[in-house]
Write an enzyme that holds these catalytic residues in place. Structure first.
Site, mmCIF file in Angstrom:
data_model
loop_
_atom_site.group_PDB
_atom_site.id
_atom_site.type_symbol
_atom_site.label_atom_id
_atom_site.label_comp_id
_atom_site.label_asym_id
_atom_site.label_seq_id
_atom_site.Cartn_x
_atom_site.Cartn_y
_atom_site.Cartn_z
ATOM 1 C CG HIS A 17 -1.887 -1.059 1.269
ATOM 2 N ND1 HIS A 17 -2.148 -1.815 2.357
ATOM 3 C CD2 HIS A 17 -2.693 -1.520 0.295
ATOM 4 C CE1 HIS A 17 -3.079 -2.697 2.079
ATOM 5 N NE2 HIS A 17 -3.419 -2.544 0.822
ATOM 6 C CD GLU A 29 -3.612 -8.338 -21.278
ATOM 7 O OE1 GLU A 29 -2.770 -7.669 -20.664
ATOM 8 O OE2 GLU A 29 -4.773 -8.496 -20.859
ATOM 9 C CG ASP A 44 0.081 -9.364 -18.869
ATOM 10 O OD1 ASP A 44 0.853 -9.998 -18.119
ATOM 11 O OD2 ASP A 44 -0.923 -8.757 -18.458
ATOM 12 C CB CYS A 102 -3.125 0.649 -22.107
ATOM 13 S SG CYS A 102 -3.543 -1.095 -22.063
#
Ligand code: PEP
Ligand code: MG
Length: 580
Positions: free
Chosen positions: A196, A441, A465, A512
């Protein structure tokens, strides 16, 4: 004495400042034996500390209404940990049975729990053991009579913007406090790239290095530090020449960044008049302001799964709808591409979540993304309905991750139709003409691109990926990271083939993956025919500056030649020439 520490650079840039050591309650507690008549009193002391921490968390939650949604989720997670019988009841048994002090009972139980977390294969889940420690630290502080969050108020003689926070670990609640402060940077001993703290560091755009192992021990308060968040390096007590060198680099970076702001409102058009779209990749609704600040013309990738990874359970349709609508309204008419959950691989829900038993030994090749969505029709329908409902509030596009087979596309389109007709049945409005696109991907998708362009409205190349699957390199494994090569001829061929096929069929294609935000590759991608780039908001202006200076008609023939090369050294040489 000057020395250098190496860690994980999770948020780029350079900070120079003074170390500000954050003191945490120590978890090395004394082991005391108490008399039988003190047991009840010790139990009451333990319960009172738990109640006090519950109040503390509730008070912090109240103060987060203007903070990003993820902060509230972190606090909820900590409250859940605190209320878990493993943490609030088992220590009571230990106090009774072993007649020990509350601190010792709690730390024993924490260590037992943390060992269980360490056995998880999934790095995300392993990192949740930090949350357990942070909750326990809070209770220990309370038992010691020093309640409250980590103190941020020392070092009065130094201005906040010159302070570099040095901590063993930082809880999300501690990081909330950073919003009220203007620290130059923070560094920690623990925490991985998916922790986090790392996620928030990036969203705050302050340089940060995690995983330094023993920085908290080696660095002393008020020592001078240089933090290079790009390279993951911390220099302690730098000698004057090194300091001067970094001061120059820092001012250089600041000057470049401020110059870039001048082009924020400029139209993204190349020298020879070709219009280019620069879009933002986001993980949370709270990333919207940074996207607009960076000059994004829309959201090209909203990784929806990040919204709910923390919870371990699937969100309701209404909750999802609210999150999607917030982004759509925030982007104020600009297009928003929402990707359906890409769960699985390194992004699993916790073991109690729906996917707990689905992720097996080779998760990147197993149940992930659309495979999970199609295997969980109810989850998929809930998400599709939520996205469709949000489409009433702006221009929403639907993006499907990890498609490889024609029947997956057909089943997805059928699921979208089913969600539309159920909304019609419920008389709920949505954009009936919503565009549906697919991530390219998996190499099979790029090679058999015909079945994609015939069925879908747009395509988005996920190079992260695509490279992983083409070169058989686990993108999360640092041992093979030197083999993760975006310029491998096979990768370039697959991208070029996808762009060319999309253009021929009149189907828009974007990139992207991380390649789109790498300004050194902008001219190459433009020359290959890419017109839609989606990236982290902070990268947009630099890529834009490259587009503004590019003459695509001149680049195209040079790029065609580069794409015919097969030798890596020759490809790199040609790229350097292209960028010169
Ligand atoms: C990608 O694979 O390039 C991509 C954009 O998706 P993610 O990084 O979320 O897998
Ligand atoms: Mg991907």
């Amino acid at each position: 004495m000057s020395f250098t520490l190496h860690g994980l650079g999770v948020s780029g840039g350079i900070a120079i400042g003074v170390a500000h050591l954050i003191s945490h309650a120590t978890l090395e507690v004394a082991h005391l034996t108490i008399s039988p008549r003190m047991v009840e009193k010790e139990l009451a002391r333990f319960d009172a500390a738990l109640d006090q921490v519950r109040l503390e968390l509730a008070a912090m939650k109240e103060g987060t209404e203007h903070a990003p949604a993820e902060f509230g989720a972190f606090l909820d997670l900590h409250r859940m940990i605190l209320d878990d019988p493993e943490l609030c009841e088992v220590p009571q048994q230990l106090i009774r049975e072993r007649r020990c002090n509350a601190e010792w009972a709690l730390v024993q139980q924490m260590e037992h729990l943390v060992r269980q977390f360490d056995d998880f294969d999934d790095p995300y889940l392993r990192e949740r053991s930090h949350d357990v420690r942070q909750v326990v630290e809070r209770v220990i502080k309370e038992l010691a009579g020093h309640p409250g969050r980590t103190s941020m108020r020392s070092a009065k003689s130094v201005k906040e913007e010159n302070l570099i926070v040095v901590a063993h670990d930082l809880s999300p609640a501690d990081v909330i406090a950073f919003k009220e402060h203007r620290f130059a940077s923070f560094i920690t001993d623990v925490g991985g790239a998916t922790s986090h703290t790392a996620i928030i560091a990036r969203s705050m755009a302050v340089p940060a290095v995690l995983g330094l192992h023993n920085a908290r021990e080696l660095i002393r308060d008020k020592e001078t530090l240089i933090v290079d968040g790009t390279r993951g390096v911390v220099i302690v007590n730098p000698d004057p020449r090194v300091l001067e060198e970094y001061q120059l680099r820092k001012s250089g970076l600041e000057l470049e960044r401020s110059k870039l702001k001048r082009i924020k409102t400029a139209k993204t058009t190349s020298l020879d008049g070709v219009d280019v779209n620069l879009l933002a990749n986001i993980e949370l609704p709270s990333d919207v302001p940074a996207s607009l600040e960076g000059g994004a013309e829309g959201v090209g990738l909203f990784r929806s799964e990040f919204l709910f990874l923390d919870r371990g359970s699937l969100p309701s349709e209404d909750e999802q709808f609210e999150a999607y609508r917030k982004v759509v309204k925030g982007m104020d008419g600009r297009p928003v591409t929402i990707r359906t959950f890409d769960l699985g691989a390194d992004k699993d829900l916790n073991p109690e979540g729906t996917l707990g038993d689905r992720v097996k030994t080779n998760p990147a090749l197993g149940m992930r993304a659309i495979r999970v969505s199609l295997a969980e029709p109810q989850m998929f329908q809930t998400q599709l309905r939520a996205i469709l409902r949000a489409s009433k509030y702006g221009k929403v596009k639907l993006l499907i991750p990890m498609l490889a087979h024609a029947y997956e596309i057909d089943a997805t389109l059928a699921a979208v139709e089913q969600a539309k007709s159920s909304l019609r049945g419920d008389k709920i409005g949505f954009d009936a003409a919503i565009e549906v696109g697919g991530m390219i991907e998996i190499p099979a998708a790029a090679l058999a691109i015909g079945m994609f362009v015939r069925r879908l409205n747009f395509l988005s190349i996920g190079t992260n990926d695509l490279i992983q699957y083409t070169l058989a390199i686990d993108r999360g494994d640092e041992q093979v990271s030197h083999l993760y090569d975006p310029l491998h001829p096979a990768v370039l061929m697959l991208i070029a083939h996808t762009l060319h096929s999309g253009e021929k069929a009149g189907v828009p294609v974007s990139v992207c993956g991380e390649l789109a935000g790498d300004a050194n590759l902008t001219r190459l991608l433009l020359g290959m025919g890419l017109r839609n780039f989606s990236m982290h908001p902070a990268q947009i202006l630099e890529v834009k500056s490259r587009v503004l200076k590019a003459n695509i008609a001149e680049l195209a023939p040079q790029v065609r030649k580069l794409l015919r090369l097969e030798e890596p050294a020759k490809i790199r040489e040609a790229l350097e020439k292209l960028n010169a």
